[in-house]
Design a protein around this motif. Sequence first.
Motif, PDB file in Angstrom:
ATOM      1  N   MET A   1       0.803  -1.293   0.055  1.00  0.00           N
ATOM      2  CA  MET A   1       0.134  -0.086  -0.144  1.00  0.00           C
ATOM      3  C   MET A   1       0.994   1.187  -0.160  1.00  0.00           C
ATOM      4  SD  MET A   1      -3.060   1.131   2.780  1.00  0.00           S
ATOM      5  CE  MET A   1      -4.064  -0.705   2.448  1.00  0.00           C
ATOM      6  N   ASN A   2       0.738   2.244  -0.945  1.00  0.00           N
ATOM      7  CA  ASN A   2       1.525   3.288  -0.736  1.00  0.00           C
ATOM      8  C   ASN A   2       0.865   4.474   0.108  1.00  0.00           C
ATOM      9  OD1 ASN A   2      -1.139   4.286  -1.908  1.00  0.00           O
ATOM     10  ND2 ASN A   2      -0.129   4.775  -4.204  1.00  0.00           N
ATOM     11  N   GLN A   3       1.713   5.566   0.407  1.00  0.00           N
ATOM     12  CA  GLN A   3       1.482   6.506   1.413  1.00  0.00           C
ATOM     13  C   GLN A   3       0.194   7.356   1.337  1.00  0.00           C
ATOM     14  OE1 GLN A   3       3.707   6.611   3.771  1.00  0.00           O
ATOM     15  NE2 GLN A   3       2.473   8.286   4.991  1.00  0.00           N
ATOM     16  N   PRO A   4      -0.215   7.739   0.088  1.00  0.00           N
ATOM     17  CA  PRO A   4      -1.661   8.293   0.071  1.00  0.00           C
ATOM     18  C   PRO A   4      -2.835   7.183   0.405  1.00  0.00           C
ATOM     19  CG  PRO A   4      -0.386   8.860  -1.681  1.00  0.00           C
ATOM     20  CD  PRO A   4       0.478   7.864  -1.136  1.00  0.00           C
ATOM     21  N   ARG A   5      -2.940   6.089   0.010  1.00  0.00           N
ATOM     22  CA  ARG A   5      -3.895   5.218   0.157  1.00  0.00           C
ATOM     23  C   ARG A   5      -3.871   4.645   1.673  1.00  0.00           C
ATOM     24  NH1 ARG A   5      -3.261   0.295  -3.532  1.00  0.00           N
ATOM     25  NH2 ARG A   5      -5.378  -0.567  -2.194  1.00  0.00           N
ATOM     26  N   ARG A   6      -2.839   4.715   2.253  1.00  0.00           N
ATOM     27  CA  ARG A   6      -2.719   4.205   3.875  1.00  0.00           C
ATOM     28  C   ARG A   6      -3.113   5.399   4.575  1.00  0.00           C
ATOM     29  NH1 ARG A   6       3.229   2.857   5.244  1.00  0.00           N
ATOM     30  NH2 ARG A   6       2.929   1.080   3.980  1.00  0.00           N
ATOM     31  N   GLU A   7      -2.678   6.784   4.320  1.00  0.00           N
ATOM     32  CA  GLU A   7      -3.236   7.660   5.074  1.00  0.00           C
ATOM     33  C   GLU A   7      -4.823   7.745   4.737  1.00  0.00           C
ATOM     34  OE1 GLU A   7      -1.286  11.272   3.677  1.00  0.00           O
ATOM     35  OE2 GLU A   7       0.575  10.735   4.632  1.00  0.00           O
TER      36      GLU A   7
END
Length: 82
Positions: free
Chosen positions: A1-7
């Motif tokens: 999971m990349n950073q924007p999706r995780r946030e």
Amino acid sequence: MNQPRRESAVRQMLEGPTAQVSPELYADVLRRGGRMLRRRRAARRLLWLLLLAGTVAFVVWALTVQPWVEPPSETTPPLTGW
């Protein structure tokens, strides 16, 4: 999971009716927090070590050069044979 999706996933979990945090997220936060604390501790120790080394170097220089002592005058010859 990349950073924007995780946030966005974390925001959705926290804004929901019951704010539950997944165990994976909790473990990730603990791991990152521990790493951050270790880095801060290492940086603080390095700065103290540099400060100590600088202080020791200054003291050794000051003791060898003795900048507080006035150098002998070289403009007039010494008076001998009066």
